[in-house]
Design an enzyme around this catalytic site. Sequence first.
Site, mmCIF file in Angstrom:
data_model
loop_
_atom_site.group_PDB
_atom_site.id
_atom_site.type_symbol
_atom_site.label_atom_id
_atom_site.label_comp_id
_atom_site.label_asym_id
_atom_site.label_seq_id
_atom_site.Cartn_x
_atom_site.Cartn_y
_atom_site.Cartn_z
ATOM 1 N N CYS A 79 -39.206 -0.907 -26.686
ATOM 2 C CA CYS A 79 -39.432 -1.184 -25.154
ATOM 3 C C CYS A 79 -39.488 0.006 -24.285
ATOM 4 O O CYS A 79 -38.397 1.097 -24.331
ATOM 5 C CB CYS A 79 -37.938 -1.822 -25.126
ATOM 6 S SG CYS A 79 -37.690 -2.188 -23.145
ATOM 7 N N CYS A 82 -37.019 0.448 -21.381
ATOM 8 C CA CYS A 82 -35.811 0.964 -21.961
ATOM 9 C C CYS A 82 -35.626 2.227 -22.044
ATOM 10 O O CYS A 82 -34.731 3.008 -21.712
ATOM 11 C CB CYS A 82 -35.459 0.205 -23.316
ATOM 12 S SG CYS A 82 -35.404 -1.666 -23.389
#
Length: 323
Positions: A79, A82
């Site tokens: 991700c 993230c």
Amino acid sequence: MQPRNMSMSGVVDLAAVKAAGEAKAKAEQARAEAARRGGGGAVPPSALVIDVDEAGFERDILQRSTEVPVVIDFWAEWCEPCKQLGPLLERLAVEYNGRFVLARIDVDANQMLTQQFGVQGIPAVFAVVAGQPLPLFQGAAPEAQIRQTLDQLIQVGEERFGLTGITVDADAAAGPAAAPAQPAGPYDGLLEAAARALDANDLGGAIQAYKNVLVDDPGNTEAKLGLAQAELLSRVQGMDPQAVRKSAADDPADVRAQLAAADLDLVGGHVEDAFGRLVDTVSRTAGDDRDAARLRLLELFEVIGPEDPRVTKARAALARVLF
């Protein structure tokens, strides 16, 4: 329990309770006591940012949330957002220095937790306060908004639950060679007077004496225990045990009857029965009724003492029903 974008409306609603002022004062007193004892230094980052899996969820998040708000960052290695949000949250956890703890959960390795929280996309950030899950936001939000959300979360933790965060004990940080801490003050006379009042069944006098100690020394273990015992005895004084137990048995939804019966259980030595009754009451109630049962359970924990295994077991059970 779906993620909401920077919405703290549910959290703010939790703060509107009768015990808000008392809980906040308790938090402020505890922090002042920590500072007086030399605490308040930098908390090690290892205590502020933790990786959590399904096996450690109850211990590392639910139980920890009874002392400090826990912010949960759901993330994954693949991700990209993230990788922007994670370091920011870690930096803020260190900057806030124990006012909250950041728990990192890898969604790929912990799919059950991801499903339980209703995570629909990552990064997703939740909080758990005193066992209660709260959705905070989804996606890489601006730092200013994250700070505002964290400040509101910490305020609710203080005002609603009296959470003080975590601090460094100066004596512990100095190591085993450090000199033992000196007594906070000359309270022996007050504690002895309180004990005498308790023995003489002067419960009002005992309660006031213990409170006098705690005003100056909020962390005084003997005074906290004595106050909890005196208040318990004051509540059961004049009760008709048979009538109380009948009321509790006839109407499980009568929260006041359950509270009274739990007090009688504890005074009678049936500790696990008292704890179990209140945990069950918390599980089937909501709003002020649920809060009353939860607070009474915490008071009874004080009577028995935090190190007792029955308290540890009941505290875990409470966290489970709150969650």
